[in-house]
Each structure stands twice: as structure tokens, then as C-alpha cells.
Design a protein around this motif. Structure first.
Motif, short mmCIF file in Angstrom:
data_model
loop_
_atom_site.label_atom_id
_atom_site.label_comp_id
_atom_site.label_asym_id
_atom_site.label_seq_id
_atom_site.Cartn_x
_atom_site.Cartn_y
_atom_site.Cartn_z
N GLY A 216 -20.75 -38.69 4.07
CA GLY A 216 -20.36 -39.96 3.47
C GLY A 216 -21.07 -40.20 2.17
N GLU A 217 -21.09 -41.34 1.67
CA GLU A 217 -21.71 -41.86 0.61
C GLU A 217 -22.96 -42.39 0.43
OE1 GLU A 217 -20.48 -40.98 -2.50
OE2 GLU A 217 -18.56 -39.57 -1.30
N GLY A 218 -23.58 -42.56 1.65
CA GLY A 218 -24.86 -43.07 1.88
C GLY A 218 -24.85 -44.33 2.49
N GLU A 232 -25.67 -45.85 17.64
CA GLU A 232 -24.81 -44.68 16.69
C GLU A 232 -24.33 -45.31 15.67
OE1 GLU A 232 -21.83 -42.88 18.90
OE2 GLU A 232 -20.52 -44.69 19.05
N ASN A 233 -23.90 -44.78 14.56
CA ASN A 233 -22.95 -45.22 13.45
C ASN A 233 -22.34 -44.26 12.77
OD1 ASN A 233 -22.18 -46.67 11.47
ND2 ASN A 233 -23.87 -47.93 11.36
N PHE A 234 -21.36 -44.42 12.00
CA PHE A 234 -20.42 -43.40 11.47
C PHE A 234 -20.37 -43.40 9.82
CE2 PHE A 234 -18.79 -44.36 15.50
CZ PHE A 234 -18.94 -43.08 16.16
N ASP A 235 -20.10 -42.46 9.29
CA ASP A 235 -20.09 -42.38 7.80
C ASP A 235 -19.03 -41.52 7.56
OD1 ASP A 235 -20.16 -43.24 5.08
OD2 ASP A 235 -22.45 -42.72 4.88
N THR A 237 -15.96 -40.14 4.38
CA THR A 237 -14.76 -40.20 3.21
C THR A 237 -13.62 -39.36 3.78
OG1 THR A 237 -15.63 -38.22 2.08
CG2 THR A 237 -16.88 -40.13 1.68
N SER A 238 -12.76 -39.34 2.54
CA SER A 238 -11.60 -38.55 3.09
C SER A 238 -11.64 -37.01 3.18
CB SER A 238 -10.45 -38.77 1.70
OG SER A 238 -10.93 -38.04 0.68
N ARG A 239 -13.05 -36.55 2.73
CA ARG A 239 -13.40 -35.00 2.78
C ARG A 239 -14.59 -34.74 3.78
NH1 ARG A 239 -15.97 -32.79 -0.39
NH2 ARG A 239 -14.99 -30.88 -0.24
N GLN A 240 -15.18 -35.80 4.60
CA GLN A 240 -16.25 -35.49 5.33
C GLN A 240 -16.58 -36.50 6.29
OE1 GLN A 240 -19.51 -34.82 2.75
NE2 GLN A 240 -18.78 -36.58 1.20
N PHE A 241 -17.16 -36.07 7.41
CA PHE A 241 -17.12 -37.17 8.59
C PHE A 241 -18.64 -36.98 9.18
CE2 PHE A 241 -17.54 -38.27 13.18
CZ PHE A 241 -17.04 -39.57 13.09
N GLY A 242 -19.48 -37.96 9.32
CA GLY A 242 -20.59 -37.91 9.96
C GLY A 242 -20.79 -38.81 11.37
N ARG A 243 -21.55 -38.43 12.15
CA ARG A 243 -21.77 -39.36 13.38
C ARG A 243 -23.32 -39.35 13.21
NH1 ARG A 243 -23.54 -39.19 18.84
NH2 ARG A 243 -22.71 -41.06 20.01
N VAL A 252 -33.24 -38.51 16.59
CA VAL A 252 -32.51 -38.75 15.14
C VAL A 252 -31.42 -37.40 15.27
CG1 VAL A 252 -32.08 -39.12 12.72
CG2 VAL A 252 -34.20 -39.96 13.92
N ASP A 253 -30.06 -37.84 15.26
CA ASP A 253 -29.21 -36.65 15.24
C ASP A 253 -27.90 -37.09 14.39
OD1 ASP A 253 -28.14 -34.17 16.25
OD2 ASP A 253 -26.84 -35.11 17.64
N ALA A 254 -27.90 -36.26 13.44
CA ALA A 254 -26.58 -36.56 12.21
C ALA A 254 -25.95 -35.28 12.48
CB ALA A 254 -27.09 -36.47 10.97
N TYR A 255 -24.66 -35.21 12.64
CA TYR A 255 -23.62 -34.16 12.90
C TYR A 255 -22.30 -34.47 12.53
CZ TYR A 255 -22.63 -36.20 17.46
OH TYR A 255 -22.35 -36.90 18.47
N GLY A 256 -21.53 -33.58 11.98
CA GLY A 256 -20.21 -33.77 11.65
C GLY A 256 -19.41 -32.72 10.83
#
Length: 383
Positions: A216-218, A232-235, A237-243, A252-256
Motif C-alpha cells: 500500500g501507500e502508507g 489488525e488492519n489492511f492496506d 492498491t490495485s497491485r498489492q495487498f498487506g495485512r 508485529v506481523d506484516a504479510y501480503g
């Protein structure tokens, strides 16, 4: 205490004894410059400290002297000089360590091992050594189990595929191939936070280093949502996804994923510089957790992972199409690395950053720079 230019060996060894005794037990701090009573346990004698001259230089020399004496080295160990306001550079020393994940520790040659019992530092018995070794192994197994569990979470997302992701009631990723990425930070001790504390007291945001970043874009789509054991939260765009998941015991866990595209006639391309900023953001949120819990002495473990299936080509942004590098199919796990004192975060991040680039088979093309200390002070004053 009288302004000598070097520490006497008995003074140095006496402090080393107290520090290893704390590290081999439950951590704590030693204050040098406050006179003690003869009580048991001892107490501070009056409000006026016995000030140490040239306290800044004294703290630096003490840190180096104790670092060279304690074996194995302590991951979380800080010597700080606190100057008297309006004085002439004099003050008191604060020496702090946490319950060590590398215990037992000793000092000297051969090492002498001590353990804190109440207000006394006593030599460790064989039973003490066995107990500390068991606790150290158990703590390491807990961290490994948590990291393995987050690895399984990513594997399940990969199994379902990008088409299973729904954002704002749409599915923009159906049929698209992707590179999957995870960055996980785990506190080596339970921070004992609660999900409602996380969502109410801490407005978690990510630092935004210059340039693009994965997932995402921040910003975030919505506010943090409570989940079992955290928020939890999500971010996306049309090209990427992160949880993004923040756990109440200190995770702290960021993955996508980042979708593969076609660029300059090259198929299945992705920009590798999207991923190191995620590791920096995870470190920043991990430090926020430590400060929220008031536990700066707790060591943090952090690792990253890539999952690539089929052919993928890494192509740094702004480089010619001939610069693409085929990425090896399969899983690449980077770390875990340790973050003890916050002052060492840049060294830990450099290890992760190097590992991410080299894990993709690339030399480092672009380094992430960011003033994390300033961001923490400006964004979250008082923590």
C-alpha cells in the motif's frame, strides 16, 4: 566518584557482578551516585546524590569496560549518564539490563556467574545454571513457535491465492500472479498488553521513508480492528495487498503480496526495493509496543520471508529492462535477527535490508534512510 580518569578493577568488577546477576534473573537497573543506607534491603540515603564528575565520558567508558568483561555479551545493556540540571557535567549513572535470552552470563576470565536473590547478588549454583539454561531454551522455543505460526499464516494465504482477497467488496487481484512477503517481529517476553489497550491507547501508524513501499501507500483502509490476541488492519492498491497484525503479547506481523506485471516487454516483473521499507516499519511498530508496555529492556526478534512460485523477475525501479534478475522459486527465510538496545536498530535493519536484497539474488541497489528516533519523538511524544 572522585574524578579519577580510569576505573579501578574492584569497582568495575563489582558493577559487572551486579549486572550479570540481574541479567541471569529478571533484569533491572543499577544506579551509581546515590548513597545507600545500611538497611536490608538497602535504601537511598536522602534526596541529594553523590555526583560523579564528567558523567557523559564516564558512561561511555563504563559501557565499554563492562561490554569487554561480560561473557557472553548482553543483548540489552545500556549505561546512561544523567547530568544534574544547571551543573558542570556531573551526574549519576544508570546501568540497565533485561532478563537475558542468552543466560547464563559471567564476568572476568574465567567467567564468574552470579544471580540476583532479593537484594543480594550470589554465586550461581549448579541448580541455578540448570534452571537458567532451561528458561533460556524455553524462551527461545516460544519465539521460534510464534515465528513458525506466522509462517503458517502466510502459507495459508498463499494457498488460497490472490483471488481470495476482498477489499471494499471487490476482488481486484483475481487471476494475477504475485510475490509473497512477510516480516514478523516478536518480543522475547510477553509484554502483557491487551487488544483494547492497543486499539484505544495507541494510534498505530507507519513511518513513511522516501520512495514506494510494499503493501500500500502508507495509510490504512480503516481503523484497527480487534482480533483474537490483538488488532489488525489492511492496506492495498490495485497491485498489492498487506495485512498488518499487532499482538497483545508483543508481535508485529506484516504479510501480503505484490502482483507481477509486464514491463519493457519482460513478463512477471516486480520492483525489489518495495520490501526493505516494510522491515523498517515493522521495527518502528515493535519499538512502539516496547514503549507502550514500558518494557525497553525486552529483546526483540525479527525475520522476513519471501515465497515465490513459478518464474518471477526482480527489476529495480528506474533500471533498464536488461537489469532484471530471475528469482529462485521457493521460500527464502531471512533471519531471525535480534534487536536489543534501541540505539542498535540501524545495525539490525542493515542486516535485514542486506538479507532481503541478497535473498533475491541481487546486490544492494538502494538503501533506505530514515530518522526513526526523530519520528518516534514527534509522532508519539512521551512514549
Amino acid at each position: 566518584m572522585k574524578g579519577a580518569k580510569r576505573f579501578s578493577n574492584p569497582a568495575r568488577d563489582g558493577l559487572a557482578k551486579e549486572i550479570v546477576a540481574l541479567a541471569n534473573a529478571y533484569g533491572g537497573a543499577v544506579v551509581v551516585g546515590i548513597d545507600e543506607t545500611d538497611d536490608h534491603p538497602k535504601r537511598a540515603r536522602g534526596p541529594d546524590p553523590v555526583l560523579i564528575p564528567r558523567i557523559a565520558a564516564c558512561a561511555e567508558q563504563m559501557q565499554q569496560a563492562l561490554d569487554n568483561l561480560i561473557d557472553p555479551p548482553l543483548a540489552v545493556f545500556e549505561v546512561r549518564g544523567i547530568e544534574q540540571p544547571g551543573g558542570d557535567g556531573e551526574g549519576v549513572l544508570i546501568i540497565r539490563t533485561g532478563s537475558s535470552t542468552r543466560a547464563p552470563h559471567g564476568h572476568g576470565r574465567p567467567p564468574l556467574a552470579y544471580m540476583r536473590r532479593g537484594s543480594r547478588s550470589e554465586p550461581m549454583t549448579m541448580r541455578d545454571l540448570q534452571s537458567v539454561l532451561f528458561e533460556t531454551r524455553t524462551r527461545g522455543e516460544r519465539v521460534s513457535a510464534l515465528l513458525d505460526e506466522r509462517q503458517r499464516v502466510l502459507a495459508e494465504m498463499v494457498r488460497r491465492g490472490p483471488g481470495s482477497i476482498t477489499v471494499h467488496q471487490s476482488q481486484p487481484f483475481v487471476g494475477r500472479e504475485a510475490v509473497w512477503f512477510r516480516c514478523t517481529l516478536v518480543a522475547t517476553e510477553d509484554l502483557h498488553l491487551r487488544a483494547d489497550d492497543l486499539s484505544r491507547k495507541a494510534a498505530f501508524i507507519r513511518p513513511r521513508p522516501a520512495g514506494p513501499t510494499a503493501f500500500g501507500e502508507g495509510g490504512f483502509v480503516d481503523s484497527w480492528r480487534p482480533r483474537l490476541g490483538g488488532v489488525e488492519n489492511f492496506d492495498s492498491t490495485s497491485r498489492q495487498f498487506g495485512r498488518w497484525f499487532i499482538g497483545d503479547h508483543g508481535i508485529v506481523d506484516a504479510y501480503g503480496f505484490v502482483a507481477l506485471d509486464k514491463f519493457h516487454g519482460v513478463e512477471r516483473v516486480f520492483p525489489p526495493e518495495l520490501f526493505p521499507p516494510v522491515a523498517l516499519q515493522v521495527i518502528a511498530l515493535g519499538e512502539r509496543l516496547r514503549r507502550l508496555a514500558r518494557r525497553p529492556e525486552v529483546e526483540l526478534a525479527i525475520e522476513c520471508e519471501f515465497l515465490v512460485y513459478g518464474l518471477a523477475n526482480a527489476m529495480p525501479i528506474g533500471h533498464a529492462f536488461a537489469d532484471e534478475v530471475p528469482v529462485t522459486e521457493g521460500a527464502t527465510r531471512i533471519g531471525p535477527y535480534s534487536l536489543g538496545n534501541f540505539e542498535d536498530w540501524q545495525a539490525t535493519f542493515a542486516q535485514l535490508e542486506r538479507g532481503i536484497w541478497h535473498g533475491l539474488g541481487l546486490p544492494i541497489r538502494k538503501l533506505v534512510t530514515f530518522e526513526l528516533e526523530r519520528w518516534l519523538a514527534e509522532t508519539h511524544p512521551g512514549l
